[in-house]
Design a protein around this motif. Sequence first.
Motif, PDB file in Angstrom:
ATOM      1  N   THR A 243       1.144  -1.213  -0.151  1.00  0.00           N
ATOM      2  CA  THR A 243       0.439   0.070   0.363  1.00  0.00           C
ATOM      3  C   THR A 243       1.002   1.703   0.078  1.00  0.00           C
ATOM      4  OG1 THR A 243      -1.872   1.225   0.777  1.00  0.00           O
ATOM      5  CG2 THR A 243      -0.307   0.012   2.447  1.00  0.00           C
ATOM      6  N   ILE A 244      -0.270   2.272  -0.383  1.00  0.00           N
ATOM      7  CA  ILE A 244       1.172   3.582  -0.381  1.00  0.00           C
ATOM      8  C   ILE A 244       0.186   4.220   0.565  1.00  0.00           C
ATOM      9  CG2 ILE A 244       1.782   3.278  -2.885  1.00  0.00           C
ATOM     10  CD1 ILE A 244      -0.392   5.386  -3.211  1.00  0.00           C
ATOM     11  N   ARG A 245       1.971   5.729   0.572  1.00  0.00           N
ATOM     12  CA  ARG A 245       1.096   6.544   2.153  1.00  0.00           C
ATOM     13  C   ARG A 245       1.856   7.922   1.251  1.00  0.00           C
ATOM     14  NH1 ARG A 245       4.415   7.171   7.602  1.00  0.00           N
ATOM     15  NH2 ARG A 245       6.000   7.102   6.642  1.00  0.00           N
ATOM     16  N   LEU A 246       0.847   8.763   1.400  1.00  0.00           N
ATOM     17  CA  LEU A 246       1.227  10.265   0.664  1.00  0.00           C
ATOM     18  C   LEU A 246       1.261  11.650   1.775  1.00  0.00           C
ATOM     19  CD1 LEU A 246      -1.894  10.182  -2.161  1.00  0.00           C
ATOM     20  CD2 LEU A 246       0.446   9.152  -2.121  1.00  0.00           C
ATOM     21  N   ARG A 247       2.252  11.891   1.572  1.00  0.00           N
ATOM     22  CA  ARG A 247       3.049  12.645   2.508  1.00  0.00           C
ATOM     23  C   ARG A 247       2.754  14.116   1.594  1.00  0.00           C
ATOM     24  NH1 ARG A 247       7.869  12.663   3.913  1.00  0.00           N
ATOM     25  NH2 ARG A 247       8.312  10.249   2.375  1.00  0.00           N
ATOM     26  N   PRO A 248       2.535  15.365   1.914  1.00  0.00           N
ATOM     27  CA  PRO A 248       3.253  16.700   1.751  1.00  0.00           C
ATOM     28  C   PRO A 248       3.795  16.845   1.398  1.00  0.00           C
ATOM     29  CG  PRO A 248       1.032  16.623   3.675  1.00  0.00           C
ATOM     30  CD  PRO A 248       1.728  15.570   3.331  1.00  0.00           C
ATOM     31  N   SER A 249       3.828  17.578   0.449  1.00  0.00           N
ATOM     32  CA  SER A 249       5.640  18.264  -0.307  1.00  0.00           C
ATOM     33  C   SER A 249       5.760  19.029  -0.643  1.00  0.00           C
ATOM     34  CB  SER A 249       6.818  16.529  -0.904  1.00  0.00           C
ATOM     35  OG  SER A 249       7.381  17.277  -0.786  1.00  0.00           O
ATOM     36  N   TYR A 250       7.175  19.937  -1.672  1.00  0.00           N
ATOM     37  CA  TYR A 250       6.494  21.126  -2.074  1.00  0.00           C
ATOM     38  C   TYR A 250       7.714  20.532  -3.573  1.00  0.00           C
ATOM     39  CZ  TYR A 250       8.418  25.135  -4.303  1.00  0.00           C
ATOM     40  OH  TYR A 250       8.572  26.362  -5.202  1.00  0.00           O
ATOM     41  N   PHE A 251       6.908  20.486  -4.564  1.00  0.00           N
ATOM     42  CA  PHE A 251       7.550  20.955  -6.492  1.00  0.00           C
ATOM     43  C   PHE A 251       7.512  21.880  -6.479  1.00  0.00           C
ATOM     44  CE2 PHE A 251       6.733  15.705  -5.053  1.00  0.00           C
ATOM     45  CZ  PHE A 251       8.688  16.235  -4.428  1.00  0.00           C
ATOM     46  N   PRO A 252       7.875  22.418  -7.260  1.00  0.00           N
ATOM     47  CA  PRO A 252       7.574  24.108  -8.309  1.00  0.00           C
ATOM     48  C   PRO A 252       6.611  23.574  -9.387  1.00  0.00           C
ATOM     49  CG  PRO A 252      10.382  23.441  -7.803  1.00  0.00           C
ATOM     50  CD  PRO A 252      10.232  22.177  -7.651  1.00  0.00           C
ATOM     51  N   PHE A 253       6.407  22.192  -9.764  1.00  0.00           N
ATOM     52  CA  PHE A 253       6.143  22.108 -11.281  1.00  0.00           C
ATOM     53  C   PHE A 253       4.514  21.841 -11.249  1.00  0.00           C
ATOM     54  CE2 PHE A 253      10.037  19.836 -10.911  1.00  0.00           C
ATOM     55  CZ  PHE A 253       9.721  18.676 -10.673  1.00  0.00           C
ATOM     56  N   PRO A 256      -1.313  20.622  -5.536  1.00  0.00           N
ATOM     57  CA  PRO A 256      -0.649  20.057  -4.145  1.00  0.00           C
ATOM     58  C   PRO A 256       0.589  19.290  -4.956  1.00  0.00           C
ATOM     59  CG  PRO A 256      -2.898  19.498  -4.401  1.00  0.00           C
ATOM     60  CD  PRO A 256      -2.475  20.420  -5.332  1.00  0.00           C
ATOM     61  N   SER A 257       1.853  19.044  -3.966  1.00  0.00           N
ATOM     62  CA  SER A 257       2.559  17.921  -3.915  1.00  0.00           C
ATOM     63  C   SER A 257       2.674  16.982  -2.674  1.00  0.00           C
ATOM     64  CB  SER A 257       4.230  19.009  -4.504  1.00  0.00           C
ATOM     65  OG  SER A 257       3.799  19.570  -5.523  1.00  0.00           O
ATOM     66  N   VAL A 258       3.034  15.732  -3.244  1.00  0.00           N
ATOM     67  CA  VAL A 258       3.454  15.019  -2.031  1.00  0.00           C
ATOM     68  C   VAL A 258       4.641  13.908  -2.536  1.00  0.00           C
ATOM     69  CG1 VAL A 258       0.643  14.484  -1.950  1.00  0.00           C
ATOM     70  CG2 VAL A 258       1.401  13.196  -3.846  1.00  0.00           C
ATOM     71  N   GLU A 259       4.924  13.736  -1.402  1.00  0.00           N
ATOM     72  CA  GLU A 259       5.688  11.765  -1.340  1.00  0.00           C
ATOM     73  C   GLU A 259       5.319  11.235  -1.097  1.00  0.00           C
ATOM     74  OE1 GLU A 259       9.110  12.589  -2.127  1.00  0.00           O
ATOM     75  OE2 GLU A 259       9.809  15.020  -1.233  1.00  0.00           O
ATOM     76  N   VAL A 260       5.592  10.122  -1.733  1.00  0.00           N
ATOM     77  CA  VAL A 260       4.709   8.701  -1.960  1.00  0.00           C
ATOM     78  C   VAL A 260       6.048   7.561  -1.291  1.00  0.00           C
ATOM     79  CG1 VAL A 260       4.257   6.986  -3.556  1.00  0.00           C
ATOM     80  CG2 VAL A 260       3.630   9.797  -4.327  1.00  0.00           C
ATOM     81  N   ASP A 261       5.124   7.027  -0.060  1.00  0.00           N
ATOM     82  CA  ASP A 261       6.113   5.885   0.508  1.00  0.00           C
ATOM     83  C   ASP A 261       5.407   4.829  -0.039  1.00  0.00           C
ATOM     84  OD1 ASP A 261       6.984   8.384   1.708  1.00  0.00           O
ATOM     85  OD2 ASP A 261       6.513   8.109   3.609  1.00  0.00           O
ATOM     86  N   VAL A 262       5.914   3.079  -0.286  1.00  0.00           N
ATOM     87  CA  VAL A 262       5.826   2.157  -0.169  1.00  0.00           C
ATOM     88  C   VAL A 262       5.347   1.717   1.019  1.00  0.00           C
ATOM     89  CG1 VAL A 262       5.759   0.233  -1.382  1.00  0.00           C
ATOM     90  CG2 VAL A 262       5.556   2.310  -2.480  1.00  0.00           C
ATOM     91  N   VAL A 276      10.069   6.631  -1.927  1.00  0.00           N
ATOM     92  CA  VAL A 276      10.046   5.729  -3.691  1.00  0.00           C
ATOM     93  C   VAL A 276       9.490   6.865  -4.218  1.00  0.00           C
ATOM     94  CG1 VAL A 276       9.507   3.185  -3.130  1.00  0.00           C
ATOM     95  CG2 VAL A 276       7.706   4.925  -4.231  1.00  0.00           C
ATOM     96  N   LEU A 277       8.854   7.757  -4.535  1.00  0.00           N
ATOM     97  CA  LEU A 277       8.768   9.190  -5.676  1.00  0.00           C
ATOM     98  C   LEU A 277       8.062  10.073  -5.264  1.00  0.00           C
ATOM     99  CD1 LEU A 277       5.472   8.644  -7.122  1.00  0.00           C
ATOM    100  CD2 LEU A 277       6.300   6.247  -7.338  1.00  0.00           C
ATOM    101  N   GLY A 278       7.916  11.505  -5.999  1.00  0.00           N
ATOM    102  CA  GLY A 278       7.865  12.474  -5.323  1.00  0.00           C
ATOM    103  C   GLY A 278       6.125  12.630  -7.082  1.00  0.00           C
ATOM    104  N   ALA A 279       5.542  13.477  -6.386  1.00  0.00           N
ATOM    105  CA  ALA A 279       4.142  13.668  -8.082  1.00  0.00           C
ATOM    106  C   ALA A 279       3.061  14.662  -7.355  1.00  0.00           C
ATOM    107  CB  ALA A 279       2.863  12.145  -7.478  1.00  0.00           C
ATOM    108  N   GLY A 280       2.605  15.114  -7.418  1.00  0.00           N
ATOM    109  CA  GLY A 280       1.546  16.199  -7.758  1.00  0.00           C
ATOM    110  C   GLY A 280       0.569  16.703  -9.033  1.00  0.00           C
ATOM    111  N   MET A 281      -0.436  17.641  -8.275  1.00  0.00           N
ATOM    112  CA  MET A 281      -1.118  17.715  -9.277  1.00  0.00           C
ATOM    113  C   MET A 281       0.119  18.997 -10.056  1.00  0.00           C
ATOM    114  SD  MET A 281      -4.231  16.068  -9.344  1.00  0.00           S
ATOM    115  CE  MET A 281      -5.266  16.912 -10.183  1.00  0.00           C
TER     116      MET A 281
END
Length: 337
Positions: A243-253, A256-262, A276-281
């Motif tokens: 399963t995954i866990r999303l934590r608030p983060s910051y990316f300029p592009f 909102p942005s999140v760091e993704v944990d597995v 493991v990765l970063g993501a966001g809208m």
Amino acid sequence: MKEKIDSIVTSLNDKIHPDLTLNDLEALRVEYLGKNGILTSQMSLIRTLPNEEKPKFGQWINDAKVAIEQVISDQKNILLTKAMNEQLKKETLDVTMPGLNFKKGSLHPLTLVTQDLEDYFIGLGYKVAEGPELELDKYNFEMMNLASDHPAREMHDSFYVTQNTLLRTHTSPIQARYMEKSKGQPIAIIAPGKTYRRDPDDRTHSHQFMQCEGLVIDKDVTFAHLKETLLGMARHIFGEERTIRLRPSYFPFTEPSVEVDVSYVDSDGKTEWIEVLGAGMVHPNVLTMGGYDPKVYRGFAFGIGLERIAILKYKIDDIRQFYTNDLRFLNQFKGVL
């Protein structure tokens, strides 16, 4: 004087015969055209001639040199052809002999990971996009909402070739180019490829590394679509029980942005998490620069390091193993699919 030069060429022709070897021909070339050769020595006479005769004399010398080179070249080709024909006569091919056993290679672990992700996302309807590794500042930074004075550039500024071109620091410029090319139409792509940053090489860092970024833009895209995509990808890579866990983060592009944990289970049976990765809208500014109206279209993006996947999936303890071409390491992946 021309007669004397012509006689030099004639004297060479008289020395050419079928019994000469390649060494003999080279000796003749040096004898006539070498630093102290017969024809070369005639050049000193040009100082004794009137100015109006010097061009003609130079032309005679040049014509003689070309003629001598042609004679030697022709004879050399004859000797080489003769030697080849004799060798072919001696060589025979026994078609009944067993063939050679060539060692079977294997796909590189990063190739395995890349192809696995490509197959997975193509199955979901995504396209695989590519772009140049030598990238423009416009696509690498500006269209990713990283203006020239943006502090986040500090961790990206890397291998510049000119003031406005550099080796790409992420595969995001592929997304920027694809948005520009799509002219405001919905897209769903992944962008795998090699990237470069100013990191010191050690067990966990490398000045070059692989990324796979994803981008989806459409009218009704939500954060829920992003979360489901990330969960599906994590389970495909690491197993259905994850399963995954999303934590608030910051990316300029993204915003909102999140760091993704597995999730994973440690040796004590306890559930732990690993990033493991970063993501966001997709940030509205990025949509606008890519040719999309942020009031109509929304999108999500994610980026994952392919070395990180391979390290976790195959339990590799040093990122440098991917780039040292050690067969003892690479042979471990024969038959891995």
